[in-house]
Scaffold this active site. Structure first.
Site, short mmCIF file in Angstrom:
data_model
loop_
_atom_site.label_atom_id
_atom_site.label_comp_id
_atom_site.label_asym_id
_atom_site.label_seq_id
_atom_site.Cartn_x
_atom_site.Cartn_y
_atom_site.Cartn_z
N HIS A 50 97.42 29.81 89.94
CA HIS A 50 98.34 30.19 90.90
C HIS A 50 98.90 31.67 90.87
O HIS A 50 98.77 32.23 89.80
CB HIS A 50 99.56 29.18 90.69
CG HIS A 50 99.50 27.76 90.93
ND1 HIS A 50 99.09 27.37 92.12
CD2 HIS A 50 99.28 26.67 90.03
CE1 HIS A 50 99.06 26.12 92.16
NE2 HIS A 50 99.15 25.69 90.86
N ARG A 312 102.50 15.16 84.30
CA ARG A 312 103.52 16.20 84.42
C ARG A 312 104.44 15.80 83.37
O ARG A 312 105.27 14.72 83.44
CB ARG A 312 104.12 16.36 85.57
CG ARG A 312 103.19 16.69 86.70
CD ARG A 312 103.76 16.74 88.19
NE ARG A 312 103.05 17.05 89.26
CZ ARG A 312 102.58 15.80 89.95
NH1 ARG A 312 102.73 14.61 89.67
NH2 ARG A 312 101.65 15.94 90.76
#
Ligand SMILES: Cc1cc2nc3c(=O)[nH]c(=O)nc-3n(C[C@H](O)[C@H](O)[C@H](O)COP(=O)(O)OP(=O)(O)OC[C@H]3O[C@@H](n4cnc5c(N)ncnc54)[C@H](O)[C@@H]3O)c2cc1C
Length: 485
Positions: A50, A312
């Site tokens: 990212h 997550r």
């Protein structure tokens, strides 16, 4: 046994910390409960490097993401890991999406991201002809990496530089020692003394902290399911993301090319009670297809070869009203020398090398002088993928080692030589998952239907294990239970 530093957890973060520590004269141990590194969150994600424009400015997440991206690419070069700076599009369907995309771009600039611009329909078509959208935020510095290859490479390089790895070993107790440091008790009954302790246990990091002190940190599991397309009909050059949901659960269902040539669809975002439930569900799989087809209608013609799920480690609950939580990377106030890492969700893969630098240089370095390890070698050679070589290079290699001419995994064209190198890995990992992640065998269309028996034979031949002792990936995933004739 006494160590300077012990790291709990062999995910990308723990392995990056191990490699960073191996640059210094620190006697370091990494303990992992599974039979190999990269069996937790790090093996099941989007594999996107990212840029850092999605993150709240001023946060640790923003800092580590932007720093991490810069370091990741140079580490990938040093460690011979597949990656590509391919760019990324966040697409909006109508003019109403333009203010949000512009806001993302401004936020990215504040975080120090480079190569951000707003592009219209024609430019989107030039980058990704199959994608239908009116506006997009183009991020030129975003990339993709193979997450398991990256994690394994970090671990193997750390091992080659002196870090010890205890696989198949679960930390079950921690006590602080009167003269300083910690004593760990483990599932293998060995007790370990260590001066510094890093808790990078991913989903289990709050449980690990509870082994030594009371605290209020809670990790909420939030599952993300994925589909993988057959690479025969995949054609996507960069990740394409939708406008993300506002609840902070994730970045929305996106389509991402993998370095191996497949397309990943996902992830979903579902809060669960059981952090180990990485199953896939029919409803979600149907929803993934629906949302991915909206981004790229031509995906409808693609076939899918596998699905998987990642978890997550959220630091806020579903209905908490929160939409952002920062990474926790901090030293325990009550037990100095113990560093806890919690809530390392996305962009944790990209951030791992920067987190590692911070943990070693700033946190551990504030207690002790870090003497350089002059023997440290940052380079590591990965396994050569013979199917990617030119004819001339392949013939040269096969002349040196005829095992390159014997194909074991037909879908991915992986030779006997590559599988043997994977079995002889420096960490001593011998599960089928360990061989798969290192050699790319069993990853193709047949998903090991043809090559599995031959790979099991090779593991038996190379290691002396019996076929019944070989596990798929986790400690309790026995594959064969005895002969039928
Ligand atoms: C769906 C999804 C998509 C994502 N996409 C991206 C992305 O595109 N880009 C990006 O940058 N990030 C992404 N991430 C985030 C990234 O994958 C994680 O931040 C990162 O992998 C976390 O690594 P870790 O080392 O902290 O955890 P893990 O990989 O889970 O490692 C922790 C390890 O600790 C071990 N352990 C636990 N308890 C014990 C014990 N008692 N004793 C010994 N060992 C123990 C576990 O077995 C595990 O191997 C994504 C995450 C998810 C879930």
């Amino acid at each position: 046994m006494k160590y300077d530093l012990t790291i709990i957890g062999g995910g990308v973060v723990g392995c990056a910390i191990a490699r960073e520590a191996s640059k210094y004269k620190l006697k370091t141990l990494l303990i992992e409960k599974e039979p190999d590194v990269c069996e937790g969150i790090s093996k099941a994600n989007s594999g996107v490097l990212h840029a850092g424009f999605n993150i709240r400015p001023g946060s640790l997440k923003a800092r580590f993401n932007v720093e991490g991206l810069k370091i990741c690419t140079s580490i990938a070069e040093e460690l011979d890991v597949d990656y590509k700076i391919c760019g990324k599009l966040v697409v909006g369907k109508s003019d109403e999406d333009l203010p949000y995309l512009t806001k993302l771009m401004e936020q990215g600039k504040r975080n120090g991201c480079s190569g951000l611009s707003i592009v219209g329909k024609d430019e989107i078509q030039r980058y990704e002809p199959g994608v239908s959208a009116k506006w997009a935020l183009l991020s030129e510095s975003t990339g993709i990496i193979t997450p398991f290859q990256f994690t394994i490479a970090l671990a193997e390089n750390a091992a080659e530089n002196g870090t010890e790895f205890h696989l198949n070993t679960e930390v079950t107790g921690i006590e602080s020692l009167r003269g300083g440091g910690f004593r760990l008790t483990n599932s293998d009954k060995r007790s370990i003394d260590t001066e510094f302790l890093v808790n990078s246990a991913g989903m289990k990091s709050a449980d690990i902290k509870s082994l030594i002190e009371e605290h209020n940190n809670v990790v909420y599991p939030c599952r993300g399911e994925y589909y993988i397309t057959d690479k025969e009909n995949a054609s996507l050059s960069m990740p394409v993301y939708p406008i993300p949901p506002t609840d902070g659960s994730g970045l929305g269902v996106h389509i991402t090319p993998s370095c191996n040539g497949n397309i990943l669809l996902g992830p979903s975002a579902d809060y669960l009670d059981d952090g180990e439930d990485v199953s896939n569900t029919a409803d979600v799989m149907a929803q993934l297809k629906k949302e991915a087809y909206e981004l790229m209608p031509e995906l409808k013609g693609h076939s899918f070869i596998k699905n998987y799920s990642g978890m997550r480690p959220k630091l806020f609950a579903k209905d908490s009203g929160e939409s952002f939580a920062d990474f926790i990377v901090e030293e325990s106030e009550r037990f100095p020398g113990m560093i806890n890492l919690m809530g390392i969700e996305s962009p944790g893969l990209t951030s791992a090398p920067a987190i590692a630098k911070y943990v070693i240089e700033e946190l551990i370095g504030s207690h002790t002088y870090l003497y350089e390890n002059h023997a440290y070698n940052p380079q590591r050679k990965g396994i050569i993928r013979s199917s990617k070589l030119s004819d001339v290079d392949f013939k040269r290699l096969a002349a040196l080692n005829p095992d390159y001419s014997e194909i074991i995994c037909r879908c991915e064209q992986i030779s006997r030589a590559e599988i043997i190198q994977a079995i002889r890995n420096p960490l001593g990992a011998r599960s089928l998952g360990a061989i798969k992640k290192r050699s790319y065998s069993m990853m193709g269309r047949c998903q090991s239907g043809f090559c599995l028996p031959r790979i099991i034979d090779l593991i038996v031949e190379e290691t002396g294990l019996s076929a019944e002792e070989i596990v798929k990936s986790s400690t309790d995933s026995q594959v064969l239970f005895g002969r039928i004739k």
